[in-house]
Scaffold this motif. Structure first.
Motif, short mmCIF file in Angstrom:
data_model
loop_
_atom_site.label_atom_id
_atom_site.label_comp_id
_atom_site.label_asym_id
_atom_site.label_seq_id
_atom_site.Cartn_x
_atom_site.Cartn_y
_atom_site.Cartn_z
N LEU A 1 -9.76 4.28 3.56
CA LEU A 1 -8.77 4.19 2.48
C LEU A 1 -9.27 4.94 1.25
N THR A 2 -10.53 4.78 0.92
CA THR A 2 -11.09 5.32 -0.32
C THR A 2 -10.89 6.83 -0.44
N SER B 1 -12.98 0.33 5.04
CA SER B 1 -12.30 0.55 3.76
C SER B 1 -12.58 1.93 3.19
N TYR C 1 -4.64 4.02 4.03
CA TYR C 1 -4.37 2.67 4.56
C TYR C 1 -3.97 2.74 6.02
N LEU D 1 -5.89 -1.61 -6.38
CA LEU D 1 -7.06 -0.78 -6.61
C LEU D 1 -7.62 -0.99 -8.01
N ASN E 1 0.60 4.68 2.17
CA ASN E 1 -0.57 5.52 1.92
C ASN E 1 -1.28 5.91 3.21
N ILE F 1 0.48 0.39 -4.49
CA ILE F 1 -0.94 0.48 -4.15
C ILE F 1 -1.82 0.35 -5.40
N ASP G 1 -8.61 8.67 0.42
CA ASP G 1 -7.23 9.13 0.24
C ASP G 1 -6.49 8.30 -0.81
N ALA G 2 -7.22 7.71 -1.75
CA ALA G 2 -6.59 6.79 -2.69
C ALA G 2 -6.48 7.31 -4.12
N TRP H 1 0.83 -1.20 0.00
CA TRP H 1 0.00 0.00 0.00
C TRP H 1 0.87 1.25 0.00
#
Length: 283
Positions: free
Chosen positions: A207-208, A204, A45, A166, A42, A162, A210-211, A35
């Motif tokens: 995470l989304t 999750s 994460y 994704l 990240n 990462i 900041d992805a 990640w």
């Protein structure tokens, strides 16, 4: 890649924490290299992993609001999460957590500090009164992934670990930066999912938010954009299916920018919102 499910996926394994015997509220973890963005782990994460530890000590199941301050860059490898229960109530509970790693001299270095309030999303009333509407984005099949653009999309394909985890499909209107023709607007929109097909859940979603690639890229800037502070609000449990993520920056000044994110699920519900302050490191 094997089909992932909530509780049995790469994301769940890589955000796992283990309670340390004899030290209540202390958890051991391992930050996965999977990640990372150019060796930096990240921030979303890290937020999800830390929130998992907080969820183990608070009596309520779901993060409602999570605020993180990123103090030093995290690296793949062992880490420890030290939690504290601040308050517990009937409908909400609040705690804090520190994510730490040991440096070359054997000293603990704090990477991340989090304050969060948890509740039960399933217990919330169904009443919704809102002026918020899902943003416009082309259908999934009309949005390019890393394999679709000439030479691949940097930061989506090939240059970061990462990216392999994704399923990210950028709105072509916000993908000009990848082809050398940024729009100049601080906007980024995409369809989002995990590559193994695991459905989204409240954890999750941390995470989304900041992805996606930084909005600074579409403003014609290149370079690392590390997060200073990130606050995320989880509004409801997402329905199965791909998510739509939109991020907007209105002000870049003094080397800092804000990013406001919205996450919508397959049933057109606003499931998460966030705001972060980030630095723009050119070069």
């Amino acid at each position: 890649m094997a089909q992932g499910t909530i509780g049995d996926s790469e994301f769940d394994r890589d955000t796992a924490v283990t309670a340390r015997a004899g030290e209540p509220g202390v958890f051991d973890a391992r930050l996965s290299e999977g990640w990372t963005i150019l060796r930096a782990v990240n921030g979303g994460y890290l937020l999800a992993l830390t929130a998992r530890a907080l969820g183990a000590v608070l009596p309520h199941p779901d993060p409602f609001t999570v605020t993180a301050h990123y103090l030093t860059p995290s690296e793949p490898g062992p880490a420890v999460v030290r939690t504290e229960v601040i308050r517990t109530g009937r409908t909400m509970s609040t705690g804090s957590a520190r994510l730490l790693q040991t440096d070359a001299e054997g000293r603990e270095v704090e990477r991340l500090r989090v304050t969060a309030s948890y509740g039960d999303l399933a217990a919330l009333p169904d009443d919704v009164r809102t002026t918020a509407k899902p943003f416009a984005i082309p259908p999934y099949e009309h949005c390019p992934g890393g394999e679709d653009a000439p030479g691949g999309l940097p930061v989506i394909s090939g240059s970061t670990e990462i990216a392999k985890r994704l399923d990210l499909r950028l709105d072509p209107a916000t993908a000009g930066w990848a082809l050398g023709t940024p729009s100049g607007r601080g906007e980024m929109r995409a369809w989002f999912g995990l590559a193994d097909g695991r459905d989204a859940d409240p954890l999750s979603l941390l995470l989304t938010v900041d992805a996606l690639p930084p909005t600074a890229f579409e403003m014609g800037l290149q370079g690392w954009v590390p997060t200073v502070e990130l606050t995320t609000h989880i509004r409801c449990r997402p329905a199965p299916g791909p998510l739509r993520v939109g991020i907007v920056t209105r002000n870049l000044a003094g080397g800092f920018l804000e990013e406001d994110a919205e996450v919508w699920d397959a049933q057109d519900r606003l499931v998460a919102q966030s705001r972060q302050l980030a630095r723009v490191l050119l070069g």
